[in-house]
Motif scaffolding. Structure first.
Motif, mmCIF file in Angstrom:
data_model
loop_
_atom_site.group_PDB
_atom_site.id
_atom_site.type_symbol
_atom_site.label_atom_id
_atom_site.label_comp_id
_atom_site.label_asym_id
_atom_site.label_seq_id
_atom_site.Cartn_x
_atom_site.Cartn_y
_atom_site.Cartn_z
ATOM 1 N N GLY A 71 0.830 -1.195 0.000
ATOM 2 C CA GLY A 71 0.000 0.000 0.000
ATOM 3 C C GLY A 71 0.864 1.244 0.000
ATOM 4 O O GLY A 71 2.086 1.174 0.135
ATOM 5 N N MET A 72 0.235 2.375 -0.151
ATOM 6 C CA MET A 72 0.997 3.626 -0.100
ATOM 7 C C MET A 72 0.099 4.789 0.269
ATOM 8 O O MET A 72 -1.125 4.752 0.066
ATOM 9 C CB MET A 72 1.695 3.907 -1.427
ATOM 10 N N ASN A 73 0.742 5.819 0.811
ATOM 11 C CA ASN A 73 0.095 7.094 1.077
ATOM 12 C C ASN A 73 0.595 8.062 0.011
ATOM 13 O O ASN A 73 1.790 8.353 -0.055
ATOM 14 C CB ASN A 73 0.449 7.584 2.479
ATOM 15 N N ILE B 21 5.297 4.038 1.836
ATOM 16 C CA ILE B 21 4.973 2.758 1.213
ATOM 17 C C ILE B 21 4.816 1.735 2.332
ATOM 18 O O ILE B 21 5.659 1.655 3.229
ATOM 19 C CB ILE B 21 6.074 2.319 0.224
ATOM 20 N N TYR B 22 3.719 0.985 2.268
ATOM 21 C CA TYR B 22 3.443 -0.011 3.302
ATOM 22 C C TYR B 22 3.613 -1.416 2.741
ATOM 23 O O TYR B 22 3.132 -1.725 1.640
ATOM 24 C CB TYR B 22 2.013 0.143 3.829
ATOM 25 N N LYS C 4 -3.801 10.276 0.197
ATOM 26 C CA LYS C 4 -4.737 9.169 0.367
ATOM 27 C C LYS C 4 -3.959 7.877 0.619
ATOM 28 O O LYS C 4 -2.959 7.604 -0.047
ATOM 29 C CB LYS C 4 -5.584 9.037 -0.912
ATOM 30 N N THR C 5 -4.416 7.088 1.583
ATOM 31 C CA THR C 5 -3.795 5.800 1.882
ATOM 32 C C THR C 5 -4.623 4.693 1.244
ATOM 33 O O THR C 5 -5.846 4.624 1.451
ATOM 34 C CB THR C 5 -3.696 5.570 3.397
ATOM 35 N N THR C 6 -3.979 3.845 0.473
ATOM 36 C CA THR C 6 -4.699 2.785 -0.237
ATOM 37 C C THR C 6 -3.806 1.567 -0.392
ATOM 38 O O THR C 6 -2.577 1.668 -0.339
ATOM 39 C CB THR C 6 -5.154 3.271 -1.625
ATOM 40 N N ASP D 81 16.648 -9.539 2.538
ATOM 41 C CA ASP D 81 16.521 -8.211 1.933
ATOM 42 C C ASP D 81 15.851 -8.293 0.574
ATOM 43 O O ASP D 81 16.128 -9.211 -0.218
ATOM 44 C CB ASP D 81 17.900 -7.563 1.784
ATOM 45 N N HIS D 82 14.989 -7.330 0.306
ATOM 46 C CA HIS D 82 14.275 -7.268 -0.972
ATOM 47 C C HIS D 82 14.243 -5.817 -1.460
ATOM 48 O O HIS D 82 14.542 -4.883 -0.707
ATOM 49 C CB HIS D 82 12.840 -7.798 -0.822
ATOM 50 N N THR D 83 13.868 -5.651 -2.710
ATOM 51 C CA THR D 83 13.756 -4.316 -3.308
ATOM 52 C C THR D 83 12.370 -4.142 -3.914
ATOM 53 O O THR D 83 11.863 -5.042 -4.598
ATOM 54 C CB THR D 83 14.807 -4.105 -4.413
ATOM 55 N N ILE D 84 11.769 -2.996 -3.662
ATOM 56 C CA ILE D 84 10.497 -2.650 -4.299
ATOM 57 C C ILE D 84 10.729 -1.413 -5.161
ATOM 58 O O ILE D 84 11.401 -0.465 -4.744
ATOM 59 C CB ILE D 84 9.388 -2.404 -3.254
ATOM 60 N N SER D 85 10.227 -1.451 -6.397
ATOM 61 C CA SER D 85 10.438 -0.358 -7.346
ATOM 62 C C SER D 85 9.107 0.077 -7.946
ATOM 63 O O SER D 85 8.229 -0.754 -8.209
ATOM 64 C CB SER D 85 11.382 -0.786 -8.473
#
Length: 704
Positions: A31-33, A235-236, A71-73, A91-95
């Protein structure tokens, strides 16, 4: 600095990546704001990648909805189910990558339509000419038989493109997508022209050259649809039992607003009042975002290297320096000030002669010699150039190619093109036309210098604006407007260049930045070239002199210890490495339009400008030649402006008007020389006032 700003994360293809750690294996949601408020009621599309791979098609071209507030979604599929990915511990990467694939067809098609409309505009002008006789009937369909079919075809195409947008948003039946409104306006305008194709002779400007033309409406659409500005606050990455934070309620928001209000009265950062007197004081005449990056670089690099503490303060008005000097409350350094101000301060003994420092030749060697002319007072340099306002020639390559014309290399080439352009309703822009209040040296001196003329001789009392070479240059300047009919008042070259009615123009850095970043619809249809110059008959060299002064840095007098520390800062700040890093950080943090036009040419070569443009700008920078600043030179600048207006607008005689300039400037120069005791009350010379020049710059630099 703790958010991804919309101004820096907006271009298709841009990617932002984060590393995160997973303790337990399992399925994770995302999720993200965020805020996405540029495209009215239309989404931005992004690709989500985990460890460099798109997990499945649901993560590709993911639609980020329009919202004017944060907005959080959570990421969901078409049915509203949360999207998840199985992650192993570690460890991981989000793009997140902005993707414009869904809009590619629309952008390509409108580009073709705009090109077709421009072609039709040129065809109509070729048939009917530029002077329309309302009492003469011209059946345009005899000369362009398919004109109506073309107009109606574009109407259908634009309406079809607007219809395709409805698949990406929830709209009521029969409603239009707000982001595509410009296309619908353009379609309606085309429809009215198609209904009466023979009237197009009198309405041809509505196609591409007027401010509200059809091509302008389509260009506005391209500009809007390319605004993928996406702000991301958080980022959630979470699992089933976790809950995303809830939005603050009305009472919490009211309390925070109240706290911000009261805090605004205290602890003002970058204020001259909140400084430590033992630190070097630097006043910066720039916006806060520039100052924040400067301070971060100082704290991370300069202070650890030198042990010198520096306090920055925002200076909202450079005139404050004059008042602070009168009150004895000056900083150690002022930067970001207009390049003409140091002379006024230096002649009054407020500034340090920077040639007193041992390595001054190395520091001043970073700049074009012609740019240093305005820094000279007597036998010293009293300011360091910080930025330059380069001038280059802009050309609409698409229009010139259709007319079979090449970009001009000399002023004679440019003048030779006038007939071909003007018979089709087109023209050329010269920068003096945008100087509506005051035609300053930037607009009046280039052609004088290109023709071998000068404003002064060796001393202040040798006024040479009436020499044959200077008269030749000033005549060439005024005849551009009186004889060759260039437009004399153009407040906004950018819009005319974008529309295409001024396909050639000599303009400055601000126009370059606008065209590069705010005219995406002509991105592949223009380039920049060297300024057309005057050929030296003896050597064959083309003199392309232009002004280029913008902003400078100065040091105020204090004691030897503070001045030495201040010089170390000036040396560091103007160095190639620092200037290149600052320019790169500006664009990374705030977006492509935050171009840093550093005067350090070596640093300029390392900035993220388009390579082909950078080569042109750097070559043109070698022709920068500033008008000298001396006692009474403000009167020369003003009277050249008045003379230009009288000759071009009021039809006065050039020779007699230049004679008036000489008399007025001579009288004011003598008054100032007497004030500063270079001549006595009888007009006798006590001490010659030497004119700053490139030769003087070379002498000070030890190059002669």
């Amino acid at each position: 600095m703790n958010t991804v700003d919309a101004d820096s994360f907006k271009t298709a293809g841009q990617t932002i990546s984060y590393q995160f750690h997973v303790d337990n294996a399992g399925y994770y949601y995302f999720g993200m704001n965020y805020k996405q408020s540029e495209k009215n009621d239309f989404p931005v599309f992004v690709d989500w990648k985990i460890d460099g791979e798109i997990p499945n098609t649901a993560f590709q071209n993911y639609s980020v909805e329009y919202t004017t507030k944060y907005k959080t979604t959570s990421l969901t599929d078409e049915d509203g189910n949360k999207l998840s990915v199985y992650l192993e511990p570690g460890d991981h990467t989000i793009s997140i990558t902005i993707n414009a694939e869904n809009l590619r067809y629309a952008l390509e098609r409108v580009d073709e339509i705009m090109s077709g409309i421009s072609d039709l505009s040129l065809e109509v002008t070729k048939v009917a000419g530029t002077n329309k006789d309302k009492y003469r009937d011209l059946r345009l369909t005899r000369y362009i038989p398919d004109v109506q079919d073309r107009l109606y075809g574009w109407v259908d195409d634009l309406n079809a493109l607007a219809d395709t947008a409805t698949q990406y948003v929830d709209v009521k039946d029969g409603s239009d997508v707000a982001a595509f409104a410009y296309l619908l306006i353009a379609a309606k305008q085309l429809k009215t022209l198609g209904d009466e194709p023979n009237e197009l002779v009198y309405r041809v400007a509505e196609l591409s050259t007027s401010v509200n033309s059809i091509n302008t409406q389509i260009a506005n659409f391209v500009d809007l649809i390319n605004k993928n500005n996406l702000s991301i606050d958080r980022i959630y990455i979470y699992q089933e039992d976790a809950k995303l934070p809830k939005k603050l309620n009305i009472f919490q928001r009211a309390w925070l607003s109240l706290c911000r209000f009261f805090n605004s009265f205290f602890g003002q950062s970058y204020s001259a009042k909140n400084t430590d007197a033992s630190h070097i004081q630097v006043w910066v005449n720039r916006p806060r975002q520039y100052v924040e990056i400067m301070q971060k670089m100082i704290d991370d690099e300069f202070t650890p290297q030198t042990g010198i503490e520096v306090d920055l303060a925002i200076m909202t008005d450079a005139n404050k320096l004059v008042l602070s000097n009168a009150s004895g409350d000056t900083p150690d350094i002022a930067t970001g000030i207009n390049y003409s101000i140091p002379f006024e301060l230096g002649t009054r003994g407020a500034l340090v002669d920077l040639t007193k420092f041992d390595n001054y030749k190395d520091v001043f060697g970073r700049y074009s010699e012609g740019m240093l002319v305005s820094s000279v007072i007597g036998d010293g340099f009293y300011s360091l150039p910080e930025t330059m306002n380069f001038y280059v020639m802009f050309c609409r390559t698409d229009i010139l190619e259709k007319l079979g014309l090449e970009p001009p290399d000399t002023m004679d080439d440019l003048i030779g093109m006038m007939t071909d352009l003007q018979m089709r309703g087109l023209n050329v822009y010269y920068p003096t036309a945008s100087m509506l209040v005051m035609r300053n040296f930037h607009g009046t001196t280039p052609l004088i210098f290109q023709n071998g003329g000068s404003l002064y001789g060796d001393t202040a009392l040798e006024i040479e604006i009436d020499s044959e070479e200077s008269i030749e240059g000033f005549t060439q300047l005024t005849e551009l407007f009186t004889l060759y009919d260039l437009p004399v008042d153009i407040p906004n070259f950018y819009q005319h260049f974008r529309n295409g009615d001024l396909p050639i123009g000599i303009a400055d850095f601000n126009s370059y930045n606008l065209i590069l970043n705010a005219a995406p619809e002509i991105a592949n249809s223009w380039n920049i070239n060297l300024v057309p110059g005057v050929v030296d008959e003896e050597t064959g060299e083309v003199y392309r002199y232009t002004s280029g002064g913008a902003e400078s840095m100065v040091m105020f007098t204090s004691n030897d210890e503070r001045e030495q520390k201040a010089w170390e800062f000036m040396d560091w700040w103007t160095s190639t490495e620092t200037q290149a890093e600052f320019g790169q950080m500006l664009q990374i943090m705030y977006g492509d339009e935050y171009i840093w036009p550093t005067a350090n040419l070596e640093a300029f070569g390392q900035l993220p400008y388009p390579t082909k443009d950078k080569d042109v700008i750097m070559e043109q920078a070698s022709y920068i030649l500033e008008a000298p600043r001396l006692l009474g030179s403000y009167m020369m600048e003003r009277e050249l402006s008045n003379a230009f207006n009288d000759i071009v607008v009021n039809g006065k005689s050039l020779r007699s008007r230049v004679d008036d300039v000489v008399k007025i400037v001579d009288r004011e120069t003598r008054r100032k020389l007497e004030e500063f005791e270079f001549i006595d009350s009888e007009g006798n010379v006590i001490e010659e006032y030497a004119i700053p020049s490139v030769d003087k710059v070379r002498e000070i630099m030890g190059r002669q």
